[in-house]
Enzyme design. Sequence first.
Site, PDB file in Angstrom:
ATOM      1  N   ASP A   1       0.838  -1.188   0.000  1.00 35.76           N
ATOM      2  CA  ASP A   1       0.000   0.000   0.000  1.00 35.76           C
ATOM      3  C   ASP A   1       0.883   1.253   0.000  1.00 35.76           C
ATOM      4  O   ASP A   1       1.655   1.465   0.943  1.00 35.76           O
ATOM      5  CB  ASP A   1      -0.861  -0.045   1.280  1.00 35.76           C
TER       6      ASP A   1
ATOM      7  N   ASP B   1      -2.969   4.722  -2.255  1.00 31.19           N
ATOM      8  CA  ASP B   1      -3.917   5.373  -1.357  1.00 31.19           C
ATOM      9  C   ASP B   1      -4.357   6.734  -1.919  1.00 31.19           C
ATOM     10  O   ASP B   1      -3.511   7.497  -2.407  1.00 31.19           O
ATOM     11  CB  ASP B   1      -3.195   5.573  -0.008  1.00 31.19           C
TER      12      ASP B   1
ATOM     13  N   GLU C   1      -6.922   4.013  -5.201  1.00 28.01           N
ATOM     14  CA  GLU C   1      -8.107   4.365  -4.410  1.00 28.01           C
ATOM     15  C   GLU C   1      -8.517   5.775  -4.817  1.00 28.01           C
ATOM     16  O   GLU C   1      -7.729   6.716  -4.682  1.00 28.01           O
ATOM     17  CB  GLU C   1      -7.792   4.322  -2.916  1.00 28.01           C
TER      18      GLU C   1
ATOM     19  N   HIS D   1     -11.098  -1.737   5.112  1.00 32.41           N
ATOM     20  CA  HIS D   1     -10.829  -1.310   6.486  1.00 32.41           C
ATOM     21  C   HIS D   1     -11.439   0.049   6.823  1.00 32.41           C
ATOM     22  O   HIS D   1     -11.298   0.511   7.952  1.00 32.41           O
ATOM     23  CB  HIS D   1      -9.317  -1.267   6.698  1.00 32.41           C
ATOM     24  N   ASP D   2     -12.056   0.702   5.844  1.00 26.64           N
ATOM     25  CA  ASP D   2     -12.692   1.998   6.101  1.00 26.64           C
ATOM     26  C   ASP D   2     -14.212   1.887   6.121  1.00 26.64           C
ATOM     27  O   ASP D   2     -14.898   2.894   6.289  1.00 26.64           O
ATOM     28  CB  ASP D   2     -12.323   3.003   4.994  1.00 26.64           C
TER      29      ASP D   2
HETATM   30  C1  GLC Z   1      -7.469   6.014   2.596  1.00 27.91           C
HETATM   31  C2  GLC Z   1      -7.259   4.859   3.541  1.00 27.91           C
HETATM   32  C3  GLC Z   1      -7.687   5.294   4.914  1.00 27.91           C
HETATM   33  C4  GLC Z   1      -6.814   6.445   5.327  1.00 27.91           C
HETATM   34  C5  GLC Z   1      -6.840   7.572   4.284  1.00 27.91           C
HETATM   35  C6  GLC Z   1      -5.710   8.536   4.514  1.00 27.91           C
HETATM   36  O1  GLC Z   1      -8.787   6.386   2.467  1.00 27.91           O
HETATM   37  O2  GLC Z   1      -7.945   3.740   3.083  1.00 27.91           O
HETATM   38  O3  GLC Z   1      -7.637   4.252   5.859  1.00 27.91           O
HETATM   39  O4  GLC Z   1      -7.248   6.954   6.554  1.00 27.91           O
HETATM   40  O5  GLC Z   1      -6.674   7.086   2.985  1.00 27.91           O
HETATM   41  O6  GLC Z   1      -4.488   7.958   4.196  1.00 27.91           O
END
Ligand code: GLC
Length: 546
Positions: A96, A196, A246, A320-321
């Site tokens: 990641d 990310d 993402e 995980h979010d």
């Molecule tokens: C993404 C991750 C999340 C994190 C955010 C900031 O959305 O999945 O867990 O808090 O980025 O890095």
Amino acid sequence: MGNFKDKVVYQIYPKSYYDANGDGMGDIRGIIEKLDYLKWLGINDIWITPVFVSPQNDNGYDVADYKKVDPLYGDMEDLEELILSAKEKGIGIMLDMVFNHTSTEHEWFKRALQGEKEYMDYYIFKDGEPDQPPTNWESKFGGNAWEYVPSLKKWYLHLFDRTQADLNWENPKVRRELKDVILFWKEKGVTGFRFDVVNLISKPEKYENDQEGDGRRFYTDGPHVHEYLKELVEDTGIADMITVGEMSSTSLENCIRYTDPEEKELSMCFNFHHLKVDYKDGNKWELQKPDFKALNALFKKWQEGMEQANGWNAVFWCNHDQPRIVSRFGNDKEYWKQSAKMLGTAIHMLRGTPYVYQGEELGMTNAGFTHIEQYKDVESKNYYEILLKQGKTSKEALSVLRERSRDNGRTPMQWNGEEHAGFSKAEPWIGIPDNYTWINVEAEKEDSDSILNYYRKLISLRKELPVIQDGSVEFISHENPNVFAYRRSLGEEELLVFCNLGEEEIEIDGIKTEDYERIIGNYQGIAVQENGFMLRLYETVVLKKM
Ligand code: GLC
């Protein structure tokens, strides 16, 4: 671009996967010990959320050193062993990359704080008075997105927590450093990367107040984002690896560009529009029942739209979010098993690469926490305070967290019915729902009718049937918004996928069931009727043309 159309990716949140050293927190050795389970499940690649050195304010998404393993999770040897052992089992490891920001504990930021010009240019610092942030933009975790540094008399931008400072991608040195990180891990033998919030990296030229929103329209899919991604991919030679970006609040047009193989940017994207259909007026912290009409419309738009333009989706419900899907769009009580299987089918037969988030394959549920002390997540804690300030009682605020907190997806993996769900010998860092005594790997592995064995079958179907990998997709409309249905076709092959998102029977007309073979479903057989069949409560069925 690499071939990933027959693959299924499994996401691991290491802190909650398996604790091999008995300190209450999951670790890299824990993942190594569970590789045989993952091999048995049939997945191809594992995406591991960040295990790099970090103060853990955002559980590792605040990286202080991109090239070192945080001792919390083990050391470099452990990670190397994981990459190697996984490879021997035919499993790839995706790391990641958190490149939109670094932790404020990162060496670069510390030097910036010392006033070193070179490193100040790594971040986004703006002049200003201590009481007047440069813009009114809001942090995704609540509050203003700027933090004042008295010694420098400047503000720095943080789209997330105040300890996550946004990097300045305009600076070629920053881009070079980040490419170097990719090369470092590529060298170690990883097979892919997850990037990310990568569509936030390119900030606008002008920093101005947003009169209509929280600022996101200025930096989301920003002016140079495609250019930067192309450069990153080309200069590191990762075009043939499996990569997923993402994408926060993105658009279909941009995701087509990110993933069209000719553009050589990414293999696929995560977008989250389908996971906002239960936000009231777009606000995550206002509860609303899921709007399944909107859900259908979104999937139709994204599935068909990506196909028409040669884009590729990552398809998923959980990470995980996110809260657990069975508690969110299903019924985790009377119809726990049926609804978990139905939701799994809805995703796994789609055009795109499915992601299974640890525990989803068991039908793991939301955490059910009742006290604020049980929550660990920075976003949840911030919003609890914000909700109180907005006038909610503590009970009301807790009932919102109970549905919406990211910690719902972060409770330990339920391995067996023993103490601490077999996750750890010690008290885990975060609580475990009571249902671990029956929702767990050991129990479900033995039960041929379990959610776990059902997921295993879904995963193997993708490998067996080219129509799932490569077929075109067309959504089937029905007057009842609880029907989620689509057709996949490839040459002569045809699949019909039906899912009932609700608790009432629905008639499906105009299907000659005798022309189809049922390849998977969560009830016995098909409830055939004169002119079609009856879709029972939370039923799913996949029909293959004979
Ligand atoms: C993404 C991750 C999340 C994190 C955010 C900031 O959305 O999945 O867990 O808090 O980025 O890095």
